[in-house]
Design a protein around this motif. Structure first.
Motif, PDB file in Angstrom:
ATOM      1  N   ALA A 293      40.286  -7.664  70.327  1.00 55.79           N
ATOM      2  CA  ALA A 293      39.625  -6.482  69.749  1.00 55.79           C
ATOM      3  C   ALA A 293      38.313  -6.194  70.472  1.00 55.79           C
ATOM      4  O   ALA A 293      38.019  -5.052  70.828  1.00 55.79           O
ATOM      5  N   ARG A 294      37.513  -7.240  70.699  1.00 59.36           N
ATOM      6  CA  ARG A 294      36.227  -7.046  71.388  1.00 59.36           C
ATOM      7  C   ARG A 294      36.445  -6.563  72.818  1.00 59.36           C
ATOM      8  O   ARG A 294      35.696  -5.701  73.303  1.00 59.36           O
ATOM      9  N   ARG A 295      37.432  -7.126  73.479  1.00 59.03           N
ATOM     10  CA  ARG A 295      37.669  -6.758  74.883  1.00 59.03           C
ATOM     11  C   ARG A 295      37.945  -5.273  75.027  1.00 59.03           C
ATOM     12  O   ARG A 295      37.557  -4.648  76.020  1.00 59.03           O
ATOM     13  N   TRP A 296      38.629  -4.696  74.037  1.00 58.23           N
ATOM     14  CA  TRP A 296      38.991  -3.283  74.137  1.00 58.23           C
ATOM     15  C   TRP A 296      38.125  -2.402  73.257  1.00 58.23           C
ATOM     16  O   TRP A 296      38.539  -1.328  72.843  1.00 58.23           O
ATOM     17  N   GLY A 297      36.903  -2.858  73.007  1.00 54.16           N
ATOM     18  CA  GLY A 297      35.886  -1.984  72.420  1.00 54.16           C
ATOM     19  C   GLY A 297      35.906  -1.847  70.919  1.00 54.16           C
ATOM     20  O   GLY A 297      35.296  -0.918  70.377  1.00 54.16           O
ATOM     21  N   PHE A 298      36.580  -2.759  70.194  1.00 52.15           N
ATOM     22  CA  PHE A 298      36.583  -2.726  68.730  1.00 52.15           C
ATOM     23  C   PHE A 298      35.645  -3.829  68.225  1.00 52.15           C
ATOM     24  O   PHE A 298      35.994  -5.008  68.289  1.00 52.15           O
ATOM     25  N   SER A 299      34.490  -3.449  67.739  1.00 50.33           N
ATOM     26  CA  SER A 299      33.510  -4.443  67.312  1.00 50.33           C
ATOM     27  C   SER A 299      33.814  -5.010  65.932  1.00 50.33           C
ATOM     28  O   SER A 299      33.348  -6.093  65.578  1.00 50.33           O
ATOM     29  N   ASN A 300      34.605  -4.307  65.145  1.00 48.36           N
ATOM     30  CA  ASN A 300      34.921  -4.736  63.789  1.00 48.36           C
ATOM     31  C   ASN A 300      36.410  -5.087  63.720  1.00 48.36           C
ATOM     32  O   ASN A 300      37.282  -4.234  63.872  1.00 48.36           O
ATOM     33  N   ALA A 301      36.711  -6.382  63.506  1.00 43.64           N
ATOM     34  CA  ALA A 301      38.098  -6.841  63.502  1.00 43.64           C
ATOM     35  C   ALA A 301      38.911  -6.207  62.379  1.00 43.64           C
ATOM     36  O   ALA A 301      40.096  -5.906  62.546  1.00 43.64           O
ATOM     37  N   GLY A 302      38.285  -6.009  61.220  1.00 39.82           N
ATOM     38  CA  GLY A 302      38.996  -5.387  60.110  1.00 39.82           C
ATOM     39  C   GLY A 302      39.385  -3.958  60.411  1.00 39.82           C
ATOM     40  O   GLY A 302      40.512  -3.527  60.113  1.00 39.82           O
ATOM     41  N   ARG A 303      38.459  -3.212  61.005  1.00 38.87           N
ATOM     42  CA  ARG A 303      38.770  -1.822  61.359  1.00 38.87           C
ATOM     43  C   ARG A 303      39.832  -1.770  62.457  1.00 38.87           C
ATOM     44  O   ARG A 303      40.704  -0.897  62.461  1.00 38.87           O
ATOM     45  N   PHE A 304      39.760  -2.736  63.397  1.00 38.46           N
ATOM     46  CA  PHE A 304      40.782  -2.825  64.448  1.00 38.46           C
ATOM     47  C   PHE A 304      42.165  -3.022  63.837  1.00 38.46           C
ATOM     48  O   PHE A 304      43.132  -2.344  64.206  1.00 38.46           O
ATOM     49  N   SER A 305      42.274  -3.929  62.876  1.00 37.15           N
ATOM     50  CA  SER A 305      43.562  -4.185  62.214  1.00 37.15           C
ATOM     51  C   SER A 305      44.076  -2.941  61.497  1.00 37.15           C
ATOM     52  O   SER A 305      45.266  -2.633  61.509  1.00 37.15           O
ATOM     53  N   HIS A 306      43.147  -2.209  60.866  1.00 40.59           N
ATOM     54  CA  HIS A 306      43.524  -0.975  60.158  1.00 40.59           C
ATOM     55  C   HIS A 306      44.102   0.049  61.131  1.00 40.59           C
ATOM     56  O   HIS A 306      45.170   0.641  60.881  1.00 40.59           O
ATOM     57  N   HIS A 307      43.410   0.286  62.242  1.00 47.13           N
ATOM     58  CA  HIS A 307      43.896   1.254  63.230  1.00 47.13           C
ATOM     59  C   HIS A 307      45.206   0.780  63.851  1.00 47.13           C
ATOM     60  O   HIS A 307      46.116   1.584  64.124  1.00 47.13           O
ATOM     61  N   PHE A 308      45.324  -0.532  64.096  1.00 45.55           N
ATOM     62  CA  PHE A 308      46.527  -1.096  64.698  1.00 45.55           C
ATOM     63  C   PHE A 308      47.736  -0.875  63.791  1.00 45.55           C
ATOM     64  O   PHE A 308      48.811  -0.465  64.240  1.00 45.55           O
ATOM     65  N   LYS A 309      47.555  -1.133  62.504  1.00 45.19           N
ATOM     66  CA  LYS A 309      48.629  -0.934  61.530  1.00 45.19           C
ATOM     67  C   LYS A 309      49.051   0.529  61.472  1.00 45.19           C
ATOM     68  O   LYS A 309      50.248   0.857  61.420  1.00 45.19           O
ATOM     69  N   ALA A 310      48.077   1.435  61.494  1.00 44.69           N
ATOM     70  CA  ALA A 310      48.387   2.865  61.427  1.00 44.69           C
ATOM     71  C   ALA A 310      49.162   3.320  62.668  1.00 44.69           C
ATOM     72  O   ALA A 310      50.034   4.187  62.587  1.00 44.69           O
ATOM     73  N   ALA A 311      48.843   2.720  63.826  1.00 38.99           N
ATOM     74  CA  ALA A 311      49.487   3.146  65.071  1.00 38.99           C
ATOM     75  C   ALA A 311      50.870   2.547  65.259  1.00 38.99           C
ATOM     76  O   ALA A 311      51.798   3.223  65.718  1.00 38.99           O
ATOM     77  N   PHE A 312      51.048   1.257  64.905  1.00 39.08           N
ATOM     78  CA  PHE A 312      52.265   0.546  65.277  1.00 39.08           C
ATOM     79  C   PHE A 312      53.102   0.055  64.098  1.00 39.08           C
ATOM     80  O   PHE A 312      54.165  -0.525  64.293  1.00 39.08           O
ATOM     81  N   GLY A 313      52.606   0.240  62.872  1.00 39.58           N
ATOM     82  CA  GLY A 313      53.408  -0.121  61.713  1.00 39.58           C
ATOM     83  C   GLY A 313      53.345  -1.575  61.315  1.00 39.58           C
ATOM     84  O   GLY A 313      54.049  -1.994  60.395  1.00 39.58           O
ATOM     85  N   LEU A 314      52.516  -2.373  61.986  1.00 37.67           N
ATOM     86  CA  LEU A 314      52.337  -3.766  61.597  1.00 37.67           C
ATOM     87  C   LEU A 314      50.942  -4.210  62.011  1.00 37.67           C
ATOM     88  O   LEU A 314      50.318  -3.615  62.890  1.00 37.67           O
ATOM     89  N   PHE A 315      50.439  -5.259  61.342  1.00 37.60           N
ATOM     90  CA  PHE A 315      49.115  -5.772  61.643  1.00 37.60           C
ATOM     91  C   PHE A 315      49.153  -6.648  62.891  1.00 37.60           C
ATOM     92  O   PHE A 315      50.205  -7.207  63.223  1.00 37.60           O
ATOM     93  N   PRO A 316      48.031  -6.794  63.590  1.00 36.13           N
ATOM     94  CA  PRO A 316      48.013  -7.663  64.775  1.00 36.13           C
ATOM     95  C   PRO A 316      48.471  -9.075  64.465  1.00 36.13           C
ATOM     96  O   PRO A 316      49.129  -9.703  65.287  1.00 36.13           O
ATOM     97  N   SER A 317      48.167  -9.575  63.278  1.00 31.99           N
ATOM     98  CA  SER A 317      48.579 -10.946  62.913  1.00 31.99           C
ATOM     99  C   SER A 317      50.099 -11.062  62.840  1.00 31.99           C
ATOM    100  O   SER A 317      50.658 -12.130  63.105  1.00 31.99           O
ATOM    101  N   GLU A 318      50.793  -9.967  62.490  1.00 36.32           N
ATOM    102  CA  GLU A 318      52.253  -9.984  62.455  1.00 36.32           C
ATOM    103  C   GLU A 318      52.840  -9.987  63.862  1.00 36.32           C
ATOM    104  O   GLU A 318      53.902 -10.551  64.111  1.00 36.32           O
ATOM    105  N   LEU A 319      52.133  -9.350  64.796  1.00 31.30           N
ATOM    106  CA  LEU A 319      52.596  -9.290  66.173  1.00 31.30           C
ATOM    107  C   LEU A 319      52.474 -10.638  66.861  1.00 31.30           C
ATOM    108  O   LEU A 319      53.251 -10.969  67.745  1.00 31.30           O
TER     109      LEU A 319
END
Length: 322
Positions: A293-319
């Motif tokens: 998340a930090r490498r690609w400019g997401f400073s907040n891990a929770g917000r990163f997970s939210h955007h990830f879920k909205a885009a791909f239908g699953l949380f990063p932890s599921e991937l």
């Protein structure tokens, strides 16, 4: 010129093997998997002829003894499976799915957790890498892909496209066809585009309506320049005013161009690119979610997970599950 080495082939001979031996063969060809017999049979019978071209794998398989395949990592591809006997059950995707004879099933490898094959299962299938699908689709519709490609889960024999797809899969998964490709570099070089174009044109998906446009919308040069700039500098998103200056237009003109030809705002497209790069990194490395998340400019891990879920239908932890 592409060489014949761009095509490869694997044959599983059908003699009885234990689950670990079959898992080893499949892991070399796809992604690491575990294999579990359905009925506790110590040694399984499976015959398969598999071929591969850049970004594509296709196979014709016969599974005599039922088994379950459990991917240990995500497979960033979409599989199209046409059973000719028996039944396939898929779990872990957005919606559990199954298919039998006279159906073709689209399987999202990214979210798949288990594939359960009944005894006496026979199938023809093709799997296409998601990145290859996205790049080819963008070229066909002549504009960037703004959201994930989602395919209808299945089509049946009543659909006009079923017969053509069945015939194509029967052809490319035939052992003699695979052997011919190994000695035909010019044909092998063109086959990926033929197969991918056919799938994109005939299977219902998120962008199917784009193929009905006459003529297609062609993005202006300044929009393409801005898109190229964003793709080349994803880790530190530039202000929209700077991107407009690089493209040589006003901010308002660029904002309008993105809305019309990309379907997203400039900021939304930047986020989409960063999410796509994040997903690719999570699939191919052991880095933590926070580090990616930090490498690609997401400073907040929770917000990163939210955007990830909205885009791909699953949380990063599921991937990144084990």
């Amino acid at each position: 010129m592409r060489q014949a080495s761009d095509f490869s082939q694997m044959i599983v001979d059908g003699t009885r093997q234990d689950a670990d031996q079959i898992a080893e063969s499949l892991s070399r060809w796809y992604v690491p998997v575990d294999v579990v017999p359905l009925a506790g049979v110590p040694r399984l019978r499976l015959r398969a002829a598999c071929g591969a071209l850049p970004g594509i794998r296709f196979s014709r398989s016969e599974i005599v003894d039922g088994l379950r395949i459990l991917p240990r990592v995500a497979f960033d591809a979409v599989g199209f499976v046409l059973p000719t006997s028996g039944r396939l059950e898929v779990s872990g995707t957005r919606e559990p799915a199954s298919a039998g004879p006279n159906e073709v099933l689209a399987v999202d490898g990214t979210g798949c957790q288990a594939l359960c094959y009944s005894p006496d299962f026979r199938t023809r299938s093709i799997a296409i890498d998601r990145g290859v699908l996205a790049r080819r689709l963008a070229a066909l519709i002549d504009r960037p892909i703004s959201r994930e490609i989602e395919f209808a889960p299945r089509i049946g024999a009543q659909a006009i496209r079923y017969g053509a797809l069945s015939t194509l899969l029967a052809c490319v998964t035939d052992e003699t066809f695979g052997k011919s490709l190994g000695h035909s570099p010019f044909t092998a070089a063109r086959m990926p585009a033929v197969l991918i174009d056919f799938i994109l044109e005939t299977w219902p998906h998120t962008y199917s309506r784009e193929f009905e446009r006459e003529p297609p919308l062609i993005a202006p040069r300044y929009v393409k320049a801005a898109v190229d700039f964003i793709e080349a500098h994803p880790q530190a998103p530039a202000p929209a005013t700077d991107i407009a200056g690089f493209a040589g237009v006003s901010l308002r003109a660029l904002q309008y161009g993105f809305r019309r030809f990309v379907g997203l705002s400039i900021t939304e497209y930047q986020r989409r690119v960063r999410l796509q790069r994040s997903r690719a990194k999570l699939l191919t490395s052991a880095d933590s979610i926070e580090a990616v998340a930090r490498r690609w400019g997401f400073s907040n891990a929770g917000r990163f997970s939210h955007h990830f879920k909205a885009a791909f239908g699953l949380f990063p932890s599921e991937l990144t599950r084990d």
